[in-house]
Structure formats: C-alpha cells, structure tokens
Scaffold this motif. Sequence first.
Motif, PDB file in Angstrom:
ATOM      1  N   LEU A 295      -1.112   8.440  -2.719  1.00  0.00           N
ATOM      2  CA  LEU A 295      -2.220   9.083  -2.017  1.00  0.00           C
ATOM      3  C   LEU A 295      -3.568   8.565  -2.519  1.00  0.00           C
ATOM      4  N   VAL A 296      -3.670   8.363  -3.828  1.00  0.00           N
ATOM      5  CA  VAL A 296      -4.905   7.801  -4.371  1.00  0.00           C
ATOM      6  C   VAL A 296      -5.141   6.397  -3.816  1.00  0.00           C
ATOM      7  N   ALA A 297      -4.088   5.576  -3.778  1.00  0.00           N
ATOM      8  CA  ALA A 297      -4.220   4.216  -3.251  1.00  0.00           C
ATOM      9  C   ALA A 297      -4.630   4.233  -1.785  1.00  0.00           C
TER      10      ALA A 297
ATOM     11  N   LEU B 185       0.808  -1.216   0.000  1.00  0.00           N
ATOM     12  CA  LEU B 185       0.000   0.000   0.000  1.00  0.00           C
ATOM     13  C   LEU B 185       0.839   1.263   0.000  1.00  0.00           C
ATOM     14  N   PHE B 186       1.902   1.291   0.774  1.00  0.00           N
ATOM     15  CA  PHE B 186       2.642   2.541   0.958  1.00  0.00           C
ATOM     16  C   PHE B 186       4.113   2.447   0.544  1.00  0.00           C
ATOM     17  N   LEU B 187       4.841   1.499   1.128  1.00  0.00           N
ATOM     18  CA  LEU B 187       6.283   1.472   0.919  1.00  0.00           C
ATOM     19  C   LEU B 187       6.675   1.116  -0.510  1.00  0.00           C
TER      20      LEU B 187
ATOM     21  N   TRP C 299      -1.679   2.077  -8.980  1.00  0.00           N
ATOM     22  CA  TRP C 299      -1.196   2.101  -7.602  1.00  0.00           C
ATOM     23  C   TRP C 299      -2.133   1.358  -6.651  1.00  0.00           C
ATOM     24  N   VAL C 300      -3.333   1.056  -7.109  1.00  0.00           N
ATOM     25  CA  VAL C 300      -4.303   0.336  -6.280  1.00  0.00           C
ATOM     26  C   VAL C 300      -4.198  -1.169  -6.496  1.00  0.00           C
ATOM     27  N   LEU C 301      -3.661  -1.586  -7.627  1.00  0.00           N
ATOM     28  CA  LEU C 301      -3.597  -3.002  -7.972  1.00  0.00           C
ATOM     29  C   LEU C 301      -2.891  -3.854  -6.912  1.00  0.00           C
ATOM     30  N   PRO C 302      -1.722  -3.440  -6.373  1.00  0.00           N
ATOM     31  CA  PRO C 302      -1.094  -4.272  -5.330  1.00  0.00           C
ATOM     32  C   PRO C 302      -1.995  -4.485  -4.117  1.00  0.00           C
ATOM     33  N   LEU C 303      -2.717  -3.439  -3.733  1.00  0.00           N
ATOM     34  CA  LEU C 303      -3.641  -3.572  -2.601  1.00  0.00           C
ATOM     35  C   LEU C 303      -4.761  -4.549  -2.926  1.00  0.00           C
ATOM     36  N   LYS C 304      -5.299  -4.466  -4.132  1.00  0.00           N
ATOM     37  CA  LYS C 304      -6.386  -5.360  -4.536  1.00  0.00           C
ATOM     38  C   LYS C 304      -5.918  -6.810  -4.603  1.00  0.00           C
ATOM     39  N   ILE C 305      -4.679  -7.006  -4.981  1.00  0.00           N
ATOM     40  CA  ILE C 305      -4.144  -8.372  -5.057  1.00  0.00           C
ATOM     41  C   ILE C 305      -4.106  -9.013  -3.676  1.00  0.00           C
ATOM     42  N   LEU C 306      -3.889  -8.203  -2.649  1.00  0.00           N
ATOM     43  CA  LEU C 306      -3.847  -8.736  -1.286  1.00  0.00           C
ATOM     44  C   LEU C 306      -5.221  -8.843  -0.648  1.00  0.00           C
TER      45      LEU C 306
ATOM     46  N   MET D 261      -8.847   3.638   2.434  1.00  0.00           N
ATOM     47  CA  MET D 261      -9.613   4.182   3.553  1.00  0.00           C
ATOM     48  C   MET D 261     -11.115   4.207   3.267  1.00  0.00           C
ATOM     49  N   THR D 262     -11.484   4.539   2.032  1.00  0.00           N
ATOM     50  CA  THR D 262     -12.909   4.621   1.684  1.00  0.00           C
ATOM     51  C   THR D 262     -13.486   3.275   1.250  1.00  0.00           C
ATOM     52  N   ARG D 263     -12.582   2.316   0.921  1.00  0.00           N
ATOM     53  CA  ARG D 263     -12.995   0.986   0.483  1.00  0.00           C
ATOM     54  C   ARG D 263     -13.915   1.046  -0.742  1.00  0.00           C
ATOM     55  N   THR D 264     -13.621   1.973  -1.631  1.00  0.00           N
ATOM     56  CA  THR D 264     -14.395   2.086  -2.853  1.00  0.00           C
ATOM     57  C   THR D 264     -13.827   1.173  -3.932  1.00  0.00           C
ATOM     58  N   ASP D 265     -14.672   0.790  -4.875  1.00  0.00           N
ATOM     59  CA  ASP D 265     -14.235  -0.019  -6.009  1.00  0.00           C
ATOM     60  C   ASP D 265     -14.132   0.802  -7.287  1.00  0.00           C
ATOM     61  N   GLN D 266     -14.316   2.112  -7.166  1.00  0.00           N
ATOM     62  CA  GLN D 266     -14.326   2.967  -8.353  1.00  0.00           C
ATOM     63  C   GLN D 266     -12.947   3.057  -9.014  1.00  0.00           C
ATOM     64  N   ALA D 267     -11.881   2.912  -8.216  1.00  0.00           N
ATOM     65  CA  ALA D 267     -10.525   3.019  -8.767  1.00  0.00           C
ATOM     66  C   ALA D 267      -9.768   1.707  -8.641  1.00  0.00           C
ATOM     67  N   ALA D 268     -10.487   0.603  -8.736  1.00  0.00           N
ATOM     68  CA  ALA D 268      -9.863  -0.707  -8.512  1.00  0.00           C
ATOM     69  C   ALA D 268      -8.763  -1.017  -9.511  1.00  0.00           C
ATOM     70  N   TRP D 269      -8.834  -0.449 -10.714  1.00  0.00           N
ATOM     71  CA  TRP D 269      -7.869  -0.769 -11.758  1.00  0.00           C
ATOM     72  C   TRP D 269      -6.777   0.284 -11.893  1.00  0.00           C
TER      73      TRP D 269
END
Length: 241
Positions: free
Chosen positions: A183-185, A59-61, A201-208, A190-198
């Motif tokens: 920051l977007v990720a 998510l961050f590092l 920078w969000v992809l690694p988080l979604k994979i987990l 934090m909001t747990r939205t699916d609007q930016a799932a793809w």
Amino acid sequence: MIAVLQVEVRKLNGSLALLLAVLAPALPGLLAALSLISTDRAPQWESILTGFVLPIWSLFLLPMVVAAFTTLVGQIEYRARGWDHLLALPIARWQLFLAKAVVVLAASAMMTLLVLLFAWVGASIGGAIGGHTPLGTLPWARLARTVLLLLAGSTMLVVIQLWTALRFASFVMPLVVGIGGTLVAMAVAMTRTDQAAWFPWVLPLKILSAPNPVPFALFGGIGGLVLLAIMVTDLSRHSFR
C-alpha cells in the motif's frame, strides 16, 4: 549445506507455496493476452514487457506474492510443531535459516523469470487471436539488465518478509507486513513523491522508473544481505515455542 538446501526444496514439493510460485507469474501474461485481443493496433514488444508487464509485477504482484510465498514457507515448520524436529537435528542453526533464505530468494528470481516467459507466451497468443502480433524484437539486453537490477533491489523486501514469516507463528503478521508495504508503494506511485524512495517496497518501482536505477538496486541488494545476516543471527537465538 547442499543437503540442507535439497531438503528445503523438497519441502516445497506438493505445497501451496510451489503452486503459488508457478501460477502467480502467469497473471501478467494473461493480462497481456487480453489487452492484445482487445487492442486495435499492434504494440512493440518492449512496451509490453518493460512498460506494462514488469511495472505490474514490481509494484503490486511481486510484493504480494512474496508475502504469500514466505508465509506459506514459514507455516510449513509451524504446522505440526515442525520446529521441534528441525532444530533438534545435528546441524548448525544458521545453516537451516540461511538455506531457507537461499531457497526463497531463488524462488523469487524464478518467479520473475516466469513472468517474462508467460508474458511472451500470453502476448504471442493474444496477438495471434486479435490479429495484432507485437512488433519489433525482444529487447534481450535491456530485459536482462532490468531483471538483474530488479532482483537485487527486491532482496531487502524478500528478507524482511521471510524474517517476519519465520519469526512469528501466526500467518497474519507476514501478510500484514506485505499488504502494508504494498500500500505504501502504491501510494508513492500515485503521488509520485520522492520522500519514500528508499522504502524496501518502493525500490522495485524506482528501479523501473528512475533515470539511474543502479543506486536503488545496490541499496536493496546490500541492505538485503545485511538484513539477512541479522535475520540468521536473530533466528538462531530465537526459541520457537
């Protein structure tokens, strides 16, 4: 091509980029050690690695370290007008840029593996000091699958960062891209939205976190390879002045 790769690896020797690639992955391990020293019960190995260390990294590092690492790699050539010498060599331009991408992707994979190694060392030391040795066995099969998916899914992110770092002489641009993407990720987390799932920078988080992470890994991997081809083509035509 092998000779070009060897040159790119040698350029990292003694640079801040190599130091960053070795030290940054130790941070999750340090946090794991501190948490085990202060905890009042022994956690499971699986919860430490897949529930604590890898989420912090993905998510961050990971995006921040990749942003800094690619920036340092790009500045190697921009300092002292290194592009003038490099592009004057009797080597196809696409090989030069492809070699840089391969080295950066390999370094990203190495850093992710170092995260797990340092986490194991840190948790073992912290558990010994705090008297709460982690329970269970290391989930090797799950870790291997998760790491492979994570590396595939982060390919697009790494290529975008490298492209920006090589395309612009200023170190500000790749850092701004990395900070903005992170920051977007974090906002998505934090909001747990699916609007930016793809979003890359969000992809690694979604994979987990996703029940089925394979589509996100495939999207990041295939999209990263497509962007890599576009990046090599664009930089091969770019005038580095």
